[in-house]
Scaffold this active site. Structure first.
Site, mmCIF file in Angstrom:
data_model
loop_
_atom_site.group_PDB
_atom_site.id
_atom_site.type_symbol
_atom_site.label_atom_id
_atom_site.label_comp_id
_atom_site.label_asym_id
_atom_site.label_seq_id
_atom_site.Cartn_x
_atom_site.Cartn_y
_atom_site.Cartn_z
ATOM 1 N N HIS A 63 0.816 -1.215 0.000
ATOM 2 C CA HIS A 63 0.000 0.000 0.000
ATOM 3 C C HIS A 63 0.848 1.262 0.000
ATOM 4 O O HIS A 63 0.355 2.325 0.365
ATOM 5 C CB HIS A 63 -0.928 -0.001 1.229
ATOM 6 N N HIS A 64 2.124 1.143 -0.415
ATOM 7 C CA HIS A 64 2.973 2.341 -0.381
ATOM 8 C C HIS A 64 2.474 3.376 -1.375
ATOM 9 O O HIS A 64 2.766 4.562 -1.244
ATOM 10 C CB HIS A 64 4.437 1.988 -0.671
ATOM 11 N N LYS A 69 -2.881 -2.358 -7.768
ATOM 12 C CA LYS A 69 -3.261 -2.705 -9.144
ATOM 13 C C LYS A 69 -2.742 -4.081 -9.503
ATOM 14 O O LYS A 69 -1.619 -4.440 -9.154
ATOM 15 C CB LYS A 69 -2.602 -1.658 -10.068
ATOM 16 N N LYS A 93 7.135 -4.448 -10.432
ATOM 17 C CA LYS A 93 6.966 -4.070 -11.831
ATOM 18 C C LYS A 93 6.532 -2.606 -11.961
ATOM 19 O O LYS A 93 7.073 -1.847 -12.755
ATOM 20 C CB LYS A 93 5.888 -4.974 -12.428
ATOM 21 N N LYS A 105 -3.111 -8.662 -6.896
ATOM 22 C CA LYS A 105 -3.469 -9.691 -7.869
ATOM 23 C C LYS A 105 -4.700 -10.430 -7.369
ATOM 24 O O LYS A 105 -4.919 -10.529 -6.159
ATOM 25 C CB LYS A 105 -2.318 -10.696 -8.039
ATOM 26 N N SER A 360 -2.836 0.297 -18.574
ATOM 27 C CA SER A 360 -3.922 0.316 -17.585
ATOM 28 C C SER A 360 -3.878 1.620 -16.778
ATOM 29 O O SER A 360 -4.918 2.187 -16.436
ATOM 30 C CB SER A 360 -3.775 -0.854 -16.604
HETATM 31 P P1 NAD Z 1 -4.378 -15.914 -22.049
HETATM 32 O O1 NAD Z 1 -5.318 -16.708 -21.264
HETATM 33 O O2 NAD Z 1 -4.905 -14.903 -22.988
HETATM 34 O O3 NAD Z 1 -3.394 -16.852 -22.896
HETATM 35 C C1 NAD Z 1 -2.569 -17.860 -22.380
HETATM 36 C C2 NAD Z 1 -2.308 -18.874 -23.470
HETATM 37 O O4 NAD Z 1 -1.343 -19.820 -23.015
HETATM 38 C C3 NAD Z 1 -3.549 -19.665 -23.878
HETATM 39 O O5 NAD Z 1 -3.681 -19.652 -25.285
HETATM 40 C C4 NAD Z 1 -3.278 -21.070 -23.324
HETATM 41 O O6 NAD Z 1 -3.883 -22.085 -24.108
HETATM 42 C C5 NAD Z 1 -1.753 -21.128 -23.405
HETATM 43 N N1 NAD Z 1 -1.137 -22.100 -22.493
HETATM 44 C C6 NAD Z 1 -1.437 -22.397 -21.218
HETATM 45 N N2 NAD Z 1 -0.619 -23.331 -20.715
HETATM 46 C C7 NAD Z 1 0.247 -23.638 -21.705
HETATM 47 C C8 NAD Z 1 1.354 -24.532 -21.819
HETATM 48 N N3 NAD Z 1 1.725 -25.294 -20.802
HETATM 49 N N4 NAD Z 1 2.041 -24.580 -22.990
HETATM 50 C C9 NAD Z 1 1.690 -23.796 -24.033
HETATM 51 N N5 NAD Z 1 0.639 -22.926 -23.994
HETATM 52 C C10 NAD Z 1 -0.065 -22.855 -22.842
HETATM 53 O O7 NAD Z 1 -3.387 -15.250 -20.966
HETATM 54 P P2 NAD Z 1 -2.523 -13.932 -21.118
HETATM 55 O O8 NAD Z 1 -3.333 -12.792 -20.630
HETATM 56 O O9 NAD Z 1 -1.904 -13.886 -22.457
HETATM 57 O O10 NAD Z 1 -1.400 -14.204 -20.008
HETATM 58 C C11 NAD Z 1 -0.237 -14.972 -20.258
HETATM 59 C C12 NAD Z 1 0.827 -14.636 -19.249
HETATM 60 O O11 NAD Z 1 1.129 -13.233 -19.320
HETATM 61 C C13 NAD Z 1 0.461 -14.904 -17.793
HETATM 62 O O12 NAD Z 1 1.622 -15.296 -17.084
HETATM 63 C C14 NAD Z 1 0.021 -13.539 -17.289
HETATM 64 O O13 NAD Z 1 0.150 -13.401 -15.908
HETATM 65 C C15 NAD Z 1 0.996 -12.645 -18.037
HETATM 66 N N6 NAD Z 1 0.555 -11.251 -18.152
HETATM 67 C C16 NAD Z 1 -0.619 -10.943 -18.764
HETATM 68 C C17 NAD Z 1 -0.983 -9.609 -18.878
HETATM 69 C C18 NAD Z 1 -2.228 -9.185 -19.621
HETATM 70 O O14 NAD Z 1 -2.381 -7.979 -19.854
HETATM 71 N N7 NAD Z 1 -3.101 -10.077 -20.046
HETATM 72 C C19 NAD Z 1 -0.183 -8.597 -18.321
HETATM 73 C C20 NAD Z 1 1.029 -8.951 -17.699
HETATM 74 C C21 NAD Z 1 1.382 -10.292 -17.627
#
Ligand code: NAD
Length: 467
Positions: A63-64, A69, A93, A105, A360
């Site tokens: 909460h700093h 977010k 981050k 989260k 965001s």
């Molecule tokens: P998403 O659900 O849109 O896509 C994830 C994809 O990975 C899916 O297509 C799924 O089928 C595939 N997948 C899952 N397990 C797998 C495996 N073992 N091997 C191969 N493919 C696999 O999710 P996203 O929003 O793209 O998030 C992906 C990563 O990015 C996560 O770690 C998330 O925390 C991180 N992230 C997302 C955002 C965002 O804005 N969405 C922001 C920062 C970080």
């Protein structure tokens, strides 16, 4: 791996970096601790009339700065340890990319494929209601966003639920990643993947760093493999391909494919939509399982699925010279050491996937300002450029064509301003951590943590501990 402890992994990386900072151990412990952890169980009615109890979490790590977010994840792997780790990563981050939020989260333990759209809506709205009851959501408190398994649709439901029960004028700012029609911002959906691209590109522009890992400068012509063609993976790959990189391998849940001559991304996306996977895609070799392609020959490996993908079991066989961590926590600390000691460059998650939270932040600013970026300035800028161009025409005897005028006199609308802000953030932050990497002779992950700890520590020292 059932004994995998994600929060411990994050703290291990933090501790390694803390040795390069001046803060006393009590303060460092305060920076690492999760301030609030909420675990909720709530019932929903399935379409067949049965009742199911759903497990959900929301963690506010620090909460700093307020609001806190962080995204909301829908996956069967969701648990308290994972949510705490992801919340902590958000704090670091945000500090690295100078986004003035604390980290948080959320997650719901479901496989979204097992629920109808109506059921997902009920789950999302009920989860939001529980967050409201516990004061874990609000434009000045805690602002969720999309993550694995969620997107604009879910964020729209969250916003609508919140707004129905709130009289706040800034209610739209309670969540980001919303559809445009509900207060979202242009460029948010693609922001994380585009930010990944800007980060990888900036690393590749550094001639000296590329030389040290045996690569030429620039992204063009480099081969890459992506794991997970979801939101982040697809947009990262799209930007890489548009910049001239060659996608030679893709991993999805159903399997993985490889082609030395390159895979056509848009055709693959159509195929994935049709068949539900990537295996068997024309002109590619389908490998034995979904993780095999991570070990193939390529310049850049982009894990964009989940945590713990590069671990002590496969790290020795990973050949990529650059690891671009698009996912959160894809590399365990053991794998990190193995890959780093082989001489590869790891661009860490606590910097590289920050494009999402950066945009965001812009969306939240738009919501609390109640005005779209560029609305007041765009026309003014365009008219000014036109006046300058007309003076140039007069003094140089050169007439611009309509096409040239349109291009040269373009003012910044929302899409252009968001993209410029994202690029500026990713480029500047890369250079900031790369500088620290050289000063302390450490890797980029440690440098990013040093950067975050220094910024947090300064705030804590100025605030003091209350009371
Ligand atoms: P998403 O659900 O849109 O896509 C994830 C994809 O990975 C899916 O297509 C799924 O089928 C595939 N997948 C899952 N397990 C797998 C495996 N073992 N091997 C191969 N493919 C696999 O999710 P996203 O929003 O793209 O998030 C992906 C990563 O990015 C996560 O770690 C998330 O925390 C991180 N992230 C997302 C955002 C965002 O804005 N969405 C922001 C920062 C970080």
């Amino acid at each position: 791996m059932s004994d995998y402890k994600f929060f411990e992994q994050v703290n291990r990386a933090f501790d390694k970096a803390a040795a390069y900072t001046k803060f006393e151990s009590g303060l460092l412990e305060q920076m690492k601790a999760c301030n609030d952890v909420l675990h909720i169980s709530f019932p929903i009615e399935r379409d067949d009339g049965s009742i199911e109890v759903i497990q959900g979490w929301r963690v506010e790590h620090s909460h700093h700065k307020l609001p806190t977010k962080g995204g909301i994840r829908y996956a069967m792997e969701v648990n308290e340890d994972e949510t705490m780790a992801l919340a902590a990563l958000m704090t670091y981050k945000c500090a690295v990319v100078n986004v003035p939020f604390g980290g948080a989260k959320g997650g719901i333990k479901i496989d979204r494929n097992n629920y109808s759209e109506r059921e997902l809506e009920r789950i999302t709205r009920r989860y939001t209601f529980q967050l409201m009851k516990k004061n874990f959501i609000g434009p000045g408190t805690d602002v969720p966003a999309p993550d694995y398994g969620t997107g604009a649709r879910e964020m729209g439901w969250i916003m609508d639920t919140y707004r129905q029960m709130s009289t706040e004028i800034d209610a739209e700012g309670c969540v980001t990643g919303k559809p445009l029609s509900q207060g979202g911002i242009r460029g948010r959906t693609e922001a994380t993947g585009r930010g990944v691209f800007f980060g990888v590109q900036e690393a590749c522009f550094n001639k000296e760093d590329m030389k040290s890992i045996g690569l030429d400068e620039g992204v063009e012509g480099k081969t890459f493999v992506v794991q997970g063609l979801g939101n982040v993976g697809y947009h990262a790959a799209k930007n890489m391909v548009d910049a001239g990189a060659i996608m030679v391998g893709v991993a999805e849940i159903d399997g993985s494919i490889y082609s030395e001559s390159g895979i056509e991304l848009d055709k693959l996306m159509d195929y994935k939509k049709e068949t539900g996977g990537v295996s068997g895609f024309e002109g590619t070799q389908t490998l034995k399982d979904s993780s095999s392609v991570l070990e193939t020959e390529c310049d850049i490996l982009i894990p964009a699925a989940l945590e713990n993908q590069l671990n002590e079991k496969n790290a020795k066989r990973i050949k990529a010279k650059i690891i671009g961590e698009a996912a959160n926590g894809p590399t365990t600390s053991e794998a990190h050491e193995i890959i780093k000691n082989r001489g590869a460059l790891i661009i860490p998650d606590n910097y590289l996937n920050a494009g999402g939270v950066t945009v965001s932040y812009f969306e939240w600013l738009k919501n609390i300002q109640h005005v779209r970026f560029g609305r007041m300035g765009k026309r003014f800028e365009e008219d000014s450029y036109k006046r300058i161009l007309s003076v140039i025409e007069t003094v140089s005897d050169r007439k611009f064509t309509d096409k040239e005028l349109k291009f040269l006199a373009k003012g910044g609308g929302e899409a252009e301003l968001v993209d410029a802000g994202l690029k500026d953030t990713m480029v500047n932050s890369y250079n900031e951590i790369n500088e620290l990497r050289k000063i302390h002779d450490v890797d980029l992950r440690t440098a990013a943590f040093v950067n975050a700890i220094n910024k947090l520590g300064e705030i804590y020292e100025q605030m003091g501990i209350f009371p």
